[in-house]
Design an enzyme around this catalytic site. Structure first.
Site, PDB file in Angstrom:
ATOM      1  N   GLU A 179      -7.007  10.365  20.042  1.00  0.00           N
ATOM      2  CA  GLU A 179      -8.007  11.477  20.344  1.00  0.00           C
ATOM      3  C   GLU A 179      -9.058  10.871  20.783  1.00  0.00           C
ATOM      4  O   GLU A 179     -10.145  10.860  21.945  1.00  0.00           O
ATOM      5  CB  GLU A 179      -8.459  11.473  19.080  1.00  0.00           C
ATOM      6  CG  GLU A 179      -7.496  12.664  17.658  1.00  0.00           C
ATOM      7  CD  GLU A 179      -7.851  12.772  16.861  1.00  0.00           C
ATOM      8  OE1 GLU A 179      -7.226  13.752  16.138  1.00  0.00           O
ATOM      9  OE2 GLU A 179      -8.434  11.893  15.773  1.00  0.00           O
ATOM     10  N   GLU A 206      -0.765  12.915  12.534  1.00  0.00           N
ATOM     11  CA  GLU A 206      -1.281  13.108  10.964  1.00  0.00           C
ATOM     12  C   GLU A 206      -0.279  13.681  10.403  1.00  0.00           C
ATOM     13  O   GLU A 206      -0.302  13.419   9.323  1.00  0.00           O
ATOM     14  CB  GLU A 206      -2.521  13.679  11.551  1.00  0.00           C
ATOM     15  CG  GLU A 206      -3.586  11.849  12.341  1.00  0.00           C
ATOM     16  CD  GLU A 206      -3.388  11.912  13.563  1.00  0.00           C
ATOM     17  OE1 GLU A 206      -4.921  11.186  14.058  1.00  0.00           O
ATOM     18  OE2 GLU A 206      -2.735  12.230  14.430  1.00  0.00           O
TER      19      GLU A 206
END
Length: 255
Positions: free
Chosen positions: A106, A126
């Protein structure tokens, strides 16, 4: 010190140095944000590079061992200091030196350009941890990759190689391992030779028109965006054509 900052000419190099995996906790996020604020505020720095120390990890993302909640306050810039730093009008390059996992991916996605070592890989695992890549992964990845490819990565947590990242247009350069920072500095230096107000305006226009049609984008651009209006009235907008006519390098003042 988990974040080191150095400067090479007009390029500010921000290095995440937190052994063993360059994982990011709240304190590191805030230190990264401070480094990006320095980039924003220092007129001598026109382009930033963020990279990781070592060869194995760019960043493993959120430090799962830090005993911090999943919704911890990482500061004004969001996770990793950049993922929600929307007012930064200077370009940032990610020099990905190894694995960019979870929040590390990210962080790279929050950069404007990505230079990657050939052995590096990306992943958003995730879902396998029962959480969501909500520091930009679920928002930015589908804008950078075809929806089917982005969704596969988001839903499975599978890894994306540097070669495949290049094939899908996610990264700008794939370079031999160990040369990624030098390659990023070379590209950043080329960017720094452009007019700084023009570069800032390009970022501003891009943010303001994302998701709009071309027609609506023109209307938004002409509606009085401050950075764009500043360029039109700037000394640099006169200096560029004059330097071209006189066959010399322009002398940008940022005014």
């Amino acid at each position: 010190m988990s974040v080191r900052v150095s400067q090479a000419g007009a390029v500010l190099v921000i290095t995440l140095d937190r052994p063993k995996a360059n994982a990011i906790d709240v304190a590191t996020s805030r230190a990264l944000y401070d480094a990006f604020v320095r980039l924003r505020d220092d007129d001598s720095a026109r382009v930033g590079i963020v990279t990781g120390a070592g060869e194995r990890f760019f960043s493993a993302g959120w430090d799962l061992k830090a005993d911090e909640s999943v919704d911890a306050d990482h500061g004004d810039g969001g996770f990793a200091g950049l993922t929600e730093f929307f007012a930064l009008d200077k370009p940032v390059l990610a020099a990905v030196n190894g694995l960019a996992l979870g929040g590390g991916f990210e962080l790279a996605l929050a950069a404007d350009l990505i230079v990657v070592a050939e052995h590096a890989e990306f992943a958003l695992p995730e879902c396998r941890l029962g959480i969501v890549p909500d520091s930009g992964g679920v928002l930015r990845l589908p804008k950078r990759l075809p929806a089917a490819i982005a969704n596969e990565l988001l839903f499975t947590g599978d890894r994306l190689t540097a070669a495949d990242a290049a094939r899908w247009g996610l990264v700008n350069r794939v370079v031999p391992s160990g040369t990624e920072v030098d390659a990023a500095v070379e590209l950043a230096t080329r960017i720094s030779e452009s007019a700084p107000l023009a570069v800032a305006a390009i970022k501003e226009i891009g943010r303001a028109t994302t998701g709009l049609s071309i027609e609506d984008g023109f209307a938004r651009m002409r509606s009085g965006l401050p950075g764009y209006e500043k360029v039109l009235r700037s000394d640099d907008a006169r200096e560029g054509p004059r330097a071209f006519a006189e066959r010399r390098s322009p002398q940008w003042t940022g005014r």
